[in-house]
Design an enzyme around this catalytic site. Structure first.
Site, PDB file in Angstrom:
ATOM      1  CB  SER A 559      17.277  32.394  37.247  1.00 42.45           C
ATOM      2  OG  SER A 559      17.370  31.699  38.471  1.00 42.45           O
ATOM      3  CE1 TYR A 572      17.328  37.141  40.408  1.00 45.97           C
ATOM      4  CE2 TYR A 572      16.632  34.866  40.815  1.00 45.97           C
ATOM      5  CZ  TYR A 572      17.533  35.777  40.259  1.00 45.97           C
ATOM      6  OH  TYR A 572      18.615  35.310  39.558  1.00 45.97           O
TER       7      TYR A 572
END
Length: 682
Positions: A559, A572
């Site tokens: 990501s 995250y």
């Protein structure tokens, strides 16, 4: 009134639907009739015959070659003799009616020259058993009387068509013939009579073998060759397949297929299997797919794994040397180059059969054909002794210029052909899009997801255009946080396709929490799924890739948050940063095995995302003060390109990394974020 084509297709489907009658893509059927010539308007005698490479069970009108019967039969007047019979195949083009439909097969002459309105040529196991028995001519007379005539072995072609036409003319009571070493041909004035003749030959042969055959044609069970119990058998198969697949891919990458049906396991348990396997298959349709003979392991089923793998390497080296010698014995200056010396069939007593091909369907069909060959050997040995055609004749067909021409007509392989991809989190979003893209580029795909129903739906969609769904994709239930489930899923992938070459670590989830709201459970869950889960999947699949010795690709869907610091995103972002560094660490460790490890860093992918649909989207929208349905647009507007990132864009990056053009790239992270300057890699 039923047209000749309608009757032909109905008969073909009925015969092709039963594997006792013929093998997949084997045999051919024809019908003769009349149609108006569009130029002259006169009625013209035509023949419709299954074209080259088609399958009877699924035959359509587009799969038929259409020829003018007068011109086809006139070819007998210009036939230059058996030494030049191959020239006649090109002449079929001059017999085409209109555009001629599908490419005519080598058996077209047989159908056209035989004086019957309908003709079937089939490869039933029972019929080939009679055709390959040492006393086949006498058995044919004994079983069928004057209703079926023996025709000695002759390579398919124009002369065989003349021979069978003469048999038909000289035996008015005959309904068909047994073709030595090959199969059967039947004929009839109507489609129903032709079909009935084919079935009479097949069922009569089956009944005679059952009534008069020896009960143990393959001999006694050998100690140590009995089938292992199911779980142990599958575990041993999964342990051996990556090595065997790598060996079988020495000349060209192959996909594998595993078969442990009772007839295979029984054959390999019996005393006569080494002798019979060494004789090889006989029917051309069989050995063109299985090669002249298989590789057979000569150790007990429960031998130590290290001993088995060492012996398989020795046997593979010997097989390649033997095949090269076979090629040299029979090759002429006009022969095509040797296509490859690796086995297509590997037999492991107690475990089963591994078959290989350029794709899953080819590998599976090769295995099915060897099962046909086992049935043929059983029938021949039950009544007599198995006597296949001479090795020199097998070479003439295997390296026939007409077979070479058929290979040249095949489309070029797609970029990921013969590669096996495993995609985690493949049931939705980025994972589903990636699975579909890799399959579209030729890969066999294992769709792994903790949601089994979602994975099944994606796999079924991918497989909808394949001959069988499992030829293109399978679904496996896998929670990446479970070592046991990861290992089991990888075993399923190996048993389905022979190994794993391309892994996409995509499974993920996110909880939007500030530091003070993030619980230890929140932290553990996200790290378990993404950091630990990716590690487990990479470890298990790397073991397979190393055993295969074929290189491979591992791709992490990380990501932009691996490098970009945003609010309320600690667990995250930290887990994604862990994944990002795994890419670098594994690239350094696995490079020596030819395994490349790269990453893709998307921006927020909203549409189709399982993560965003599970509440993450609502939380992120609240953080940024926008409506949830406008979150994708919000993300797009903060980028340099002002474009939303979709699952298909991430899938395209995965393909770019694995499709071949970046074969010297490893340890790279590719941003797919429409340009987030704060996430630029440094």
């Amino acid at each position: 009134m039923t047209s000749p084509v309608e009757a032909l297709l109905r008969r073909s489907h009925a015969l092709g639907a039963d594997p006792r009658n013929t093998n997949y893509a084997g045999g051919n059927t024809s019908a003769k009739g009349t149609a108006a010539d569009p130029v002259t308007g006169s009625e013209t005698e035509l023949m419709w015959v299954k074209g080259s490479g088609g399958d009877l069970g699924t035959l359509s009108e587009a799969g038929l070659a259409v020829l003018r019967l007068d011109r086809l039969r006139a070819l007998a007047g210009v036939y230059p003799g058996v030494e030049r019979e191959d020239e006649m195949v090109a002449a079929f083009d001059h017999c085409a009616f209109g555009r001629g439909g599908a490419a005519p097969s080598i058996d077209t002459a047989m159908h056209g020259l035989v004086d019957a309105a309908h003709v079937d040529h089939l490869h039933p196991d029972a019929g080939i058993a009679i055709a390959t028995a040492a006393d086949g001519p006498e058995l044919t007379r004994r079983i069928f009387g004057d209703r079926v005539v023996w025709v000695p072995w002759r390579r398919p072609g124009f002369q065989l068509g003349l021979d069978i036409a003469a048999v038909k003319a000289g035996n008015p009571r005959a309904i068909g013939c047994i073709l030595g070493g090959h199969g059967i041909t039947a004929w009839g004035d109507t489609s129903a009579a032709c079909e009935a003749g084919s079935l009479e030959i097949i069922r009569t042969a089956e009944a005679y073998i059952a009534e008069h055959g020896r009960p143990d044609p393959f001999g006694a069970v050998l100690p140590g060759r009995e089938p292992l119990p199911g779980p142990a058998r599958h575990a041993r198969a999964a342990a051996l397949l990556p090595l065997v697949r790598g060996l079988a891919s020495t000349d060209a990458p192959q996909v594998g297929h595993y078969t442990d049906t009772p007839e295979v396991l029984d054959f390999l348990a019996r005393a006569e299997h080494p002798r019979l396997a060494a004789l090889g298959t006989s029917c051309p349709d069989h050995f063109l797919r299985t090669k002249v003979r298989p590789l057979v392991l000569d150790l007990p089923a429960d031998a130590p794994l290290e001993a088995v793998t060492a012996r398989l390497r020795e046997l593979h080296a010997a097989y390649r040397a033997d095949y090269a010698a076979y090629y040299e014995r029979y090759a002429t200056p006009e022969s095509p180059p040797m296509r490859g010396a690796d086995p297509a069939i590997v037999l492991v007593p107690g475990v089963g059969m591994f078959s290989f091909g350029r794709d899953k369907q080819t590998a599976r069909v090769a295995g099915e054909f060897y099962v046909n060959a086992i049935n043929v050997m059983r029938g021949a040995e039950a009544l007599s002794s198995y006597a296949p055609i001479e090795e020199s004749e097998k070479f003439r067909i295997e390296y026939w210029e007409l077979e070479e021409a058929k290979l040249r007509r095949m489309p070029a392989p797609r970029p990921l052909a013969a590669r096996v991809a495993l995609v985690t989190g493949g049931g939705s979003g980025i994972g589903a899009a990636t699975a579909r893209r890799l399959a579209a580029e030729g890969a066999c795909v294992v769709v792994a997801d903790r949601d089994a129903a979602a994975a099944e739906k994606v796999a079924a969609g991918i497989g909808a255009k394949a001959h069988r769904t499992g030829d293109a994709a399978i679904a496996v239930e896998m929670d990446v946080t479970s070592e046991e489930q990861v290992a089991a899923a990888v075993r399923q992938a190996v048993l389905a396709f022979g190994g794993v070459d391309l892994v996409v670590n995509n499974a993920g989830l996110s909880l939007s929490r500030s530091l003070l709201e993030t619980t230890a459970a929140d932290w553990d869950l996200q790290h378990d799924v993404m950091a630990r889960g990716s590690f487990l999947v990479s470890r298990e699949t790397a073991r397979v890739m190393i055993d295969q010795a074929m290189g491979g690709d591992i791709v992490y869907i990380s990501s932009k948050n691996a490098v970009f610091a945003g609010p309320d995103n600690l667990a995250y972002g930290a887990a994604k940063a862990d994944q990002a560094h795994q890419v670098r660490l594994l690239a350094a460790e696995l490079g020596g095995h030819g395994i490349r490890v790269n990453g893709v860093n998307p921006d927020g992918v909203v549409r189709g995302s399982g993560i965003f649909a599970s509440g993450w989207g609502a939380n992120r929208a609240a953080v940024y003060g926008v409506e949830e349905e406008r979150l994708g647009e919000f993300y797009a507007q903060r980028t340099l390109l002002k474009r939303e990132v979709l699952p298909e864009h991430v899938a395209a990056a995965v393909f770019a990394l694995t499709g071949g053009d970046l074969g010297r790239t490893t340890g790279l992270h590719v941003p797919v974020d429409s340009g987030v300057a704060a996430a630029f890699l440094r």
